[in-house]
Design an enzyme around this catalytic site. Sequence first.
Site, short mmCIF file in Angstrom:
data_model
loop_
_atom_site.label_atom_id
_atom_site.label_comp_id
_atom_site.label_asym_id
_atom_site.label_seq_id
_atom_site.Cartn_x
_atom_site.Cartn_y
_atom_site.Cartn_z
N ASP A 330 0.86 -1.18 0.00
CA ASP A 330 0.00 0.00 0.00
C ASP A 330 0.91 1.24 0.00
OD1 ASP A 330 -2.15 1.68 0.03
OD2 ASP A 330 -3.12 0.78 1.76
N GLU A 531 -10.02 7.36 4.66
CA GLU A 531 -8.92 6.81 5.47
C GLU A 531 -8.86 7.46 6.85
OE1 GLU A 531 -5.33 5.75 3.28
OE2 GLU A 531 -6.37 6.10 1.39
C1 BGC Z 1 -5.14 3.05 0.40
C2 BGC Z 1 -5.44 1.95 -0.57
C3 BGC Z 1 -5.36 2.44 -1.98
C4 BGC Z 1 -4.03 3.10 -2.21
C5 BGC Z 1 -3.86 3.65 -3.60
C6 BGC Z 1 -3.90 3.81 0.03
O1 BGC Z 1 -3.73 4.93 0.84
O2 BGC Z 1 -4.99 2.50 1.69
O3 BGC Z 1 -6.70 1.39 -0.28
O4 BGC Z 1 -5.56 1.38 -2.86
O5 BGC Z 1 -3.86 4.16 -1.31
O6 BGC Z 1 -4.59 4.79 -3.80
C1 BGC Z 2 -3.69 9.55 -2.69
C2 BGC Z 2 -4.51 8.40 -2.23
C3 BGC Z 2 -3.77 7.70 -1.16
C4 BGC Z 2 -3.41 8.66 -0.04
C5 BGC Z 2 -2.59 7.99 1.01
C6 BGC Z 2 -3.42 10.47 -1.53
O1 BGC Z 2 -2.66 11.55 -1.94
O2 BGC Z 2 -4.30 10.22 -3.71
O3 BGC Z 2 -4.74 7.48 -3.25
O4 BGC Z 2 -4.53 6.65 -0.67
O5 BGC Z 2 -2.73 9.79 -0.53
O6 BGC Z 2 -2.05 8.84 1.95
#
Ligand code: BGC
Ligand code: BGC
Length: 857
Positions: A330, A531
């Site tokens: 991730d 998140e």
């Molecule tokens: C998330 C994932 C996601 C990834 C890519 C991460 O922060 O936990 O679920 O697939 O970002 O965007």
């Molecule tokens: C991204 C997300 C990712 C997240 C994680 C964002 O900037 O666009 O996809 O999950 O950062 O911290």
Amino acid sequence: MKTTIKPLAMLVALAAVTACSNEQVEEKDSQQSMQKETMNNINIWPALDFEVKQDAEVEAKVKVLLATMTLEQKVAQMIQPEIRDITIEDMRKYGFGSYLNGGGSFPNNNKQSTPEDWIKLAEAMYQASIDDSIDGSKIPTMWGTDAVHGHNNVIGATLFPHNIGLGAMNNPALIEKIAEITAKEVMVTGIDWVFAPTVAVARDDRWGRTYESYSEDPDIVREYSASIVKGLQGHADGDFLSDKRVISTVKHFLGDGGTEQGDDQGDNIASEQDLFDIHAQGYVGGLTAGSQSVMASFNSWHGEKIHGKKYLLTDVLKDKMGFDGFVVGDWNGHGQIKGCSNEDCPQAVNAGLDMYMVPTDAWKPLYENTIAQVKSGIIPQSRIDDAVTRILRVKFRAGLFDKPSPANREYSGKTELIGADAHREVARQAVRESLVLLKNKGNVLPLAPKQHVLVAGNGADNIGKQSGGWTVTWQGTGNNNNDFPGGTSIYDGIAEKVNAAGGKVTLNVDGEFTDKPDVAIVVFGEDPYAEGHGDRDNLDYQRGEKTDLALLEKLKAQGIPVVSVFISGRPMWVNAELNASDAFVAAWLPGSEGNGVSDVLFTLPNGEVAHDFTGKLSFSWPNDANQAVVNKGDDDYKPLLPYGFGLRYGEENTLGDDLNAELTIDANAQLKEVFFDGKMHKPWLMWLVSGDERLQPNANTHTLNSLSYRTVDRLVQEDSIQLTFLGKERAGIRLVSKSNFREDLRSAIENNAKLTFMVNVLEKPTAPIVVSMACQKAESSDDNCGAAIDVTDDLSGRLHHGWSQVSIDLACFAKKGMSFGDMVAPFELITDGKATIQLSNIIYDPQIKEVANISCQ
Ligand code: BGC
Ligand code: BGC
């Protein structure tokens, strides 16, 4: 004294901080004793009977290709950069195995990118990957995206209800259709691979990703996982991974839904048996159905980050369960392993990670370091060969070597499929089936369409709000109805029904009207988040502010029947709102087809019910703001409404108007924004900063170049901190939001709050010392803002006076350019000089009556 010290954020370039955005919280000492006991319990993890079998021909092709590859080509397969950080030429030069776009990341950084723009990028990346002129490799790359409720980064796509609503629908056949449609819309844009399904079994509803979970119960999750995977990839015995299908990812392995306090990326301390019985069931379903990849989770298990946990990634997933696809990391998750950084982490590969997800410009050093680590033997060659074998196996299975290029595949460019009517119909059906009726006093529902309906609440005509996070932008914020061409708000659907029947509809967010309506539908609930930004301290709706409750009560007091439609990413404590409503519908996060709601609320003009409620709670509904962990099967199970609850029309209503609405958390305390009171409060983190050095305190003492830190006691043990500034360079403490996400603290300004903190000055400042704040003007922009106030004289005057409280009007900061809606760092204390200061209780407090004791200069 005038100073020119600016907020740290503006000086200690925000970019540097962003590079650490995956808070590298040092991990706890690993508590392995429990694991050791069960380590040999081979019965816990069954070998899965996969529907997709290994194929001798594919295996032979992989072997032949692997034998021709250089180390550099192999490591390139294991690196997954992000579209914002690489160019087509980087792809040509390195030949990455894959790449991704993160949430809210679009071709050309343009939110309004058209499907043609997406295909153009996919085609160019693909062609560059098979161009062997520089790297000598012709292996096609693949593009992964978070299509987690439809193809949600693309304007105009069909957006389905988020997983929590789909769980309430409990319809595996429809889930498969939804996945198939999602795959189609993804394929229109030339993308190969989807980071879904999320199979987290959320157990603590304070978790910000609860809505990404189908259920608190593993049964639905297991079954859905199989259906989604089949819908995305096709059936093992059907058109499996044909050019009408995408690769799926079951995520996040393992235990993301079971962290302590529902902390995003936190620690799961479940026993190994529970890890399997509760958290691994989605893998049983999804991997058996043939999912080709698994995403490692940010969380820890008993203090150890999963990205570095060989036992789970290799012994359990690959060896015991027999998974033969690949494990992708991730978002810089490897950088959170103890001893790792985003740029350097052999531990992850050695633990069993096959592909690093490495957004930011960390990809280049990571690529180089990984190559060097294989050469020096830190990473065994056999591990690299295994990882690349897995990646190539999936590429052969997916036909990537034979399929036409992205622009020439079956669905590419068929833009009429994006948000197609037939797709929206399915989403609308899912909306109808996901609604759960919690209360229906006096059978107020269903409503006749031919009457005067008042539609109120800030969720009524707001497609962004009804769609939640992961909607066009990562957080789902910053969208308006124009960003959803073809979509309908909940109000749109109501208006259509009422107008068609010859009734009258009035839309007024605040519930004002001129002619008294026959009934009011009030649509309200949580604003979008994603998140960790959605992590909460408790389940009280509106943190004690209760403005929506006031709206419901106002309407009720005028004798108007009130139908509440509650938008939320989790069950919440809404006893007061339930009391003030005649009917109450949990609508979750329905997505772009808001008209599915009115399909169920209204009868046909002839009085017949066209669609009854069928949704049932897949999460237990809490009876108290602090009842965040209440799950089916608990010993002392006392939710307000149990798992499986959901009224149908005509069924006996069970909730009266007299639920206990007494807040068990301190409502006044809720109004305060407490950052630090001995511990940091969510979603805020503390950083110590000295020059370019920064760290998050995790012990009672720390020493940086120009700052030493220790915890001290004021009222109770370690409720305060002592900062000794050494005068060697600029240093300070900085409170920041998790992931540097912009938090909305405008209510503090609206409530005339003051910044307050307790201070005890032990050594007089030798140079200016400032209190500052920092903001960021737009999501993922570098447009920083902030304000600073000089407190040197004031603090000097408090020397040796013991503890006293400092208070400053927040309006002072606002006047100096601070934007409280875009808060990144709510408190910083910085100096170039020497000083020793103790601090505690850093708060934005709307309730202190006394005038501020530091004036605006
Ligand atoms: C998330 C994932 C996601 C990834 C890519 C991460 O922060 O936990 O679920 O697939 O970002 O965007
Ligand atoms: C991204 C997300 C990712 C997240 C994680 C964002 O900037 O666009 O996809 O999950 O950062 O911290």
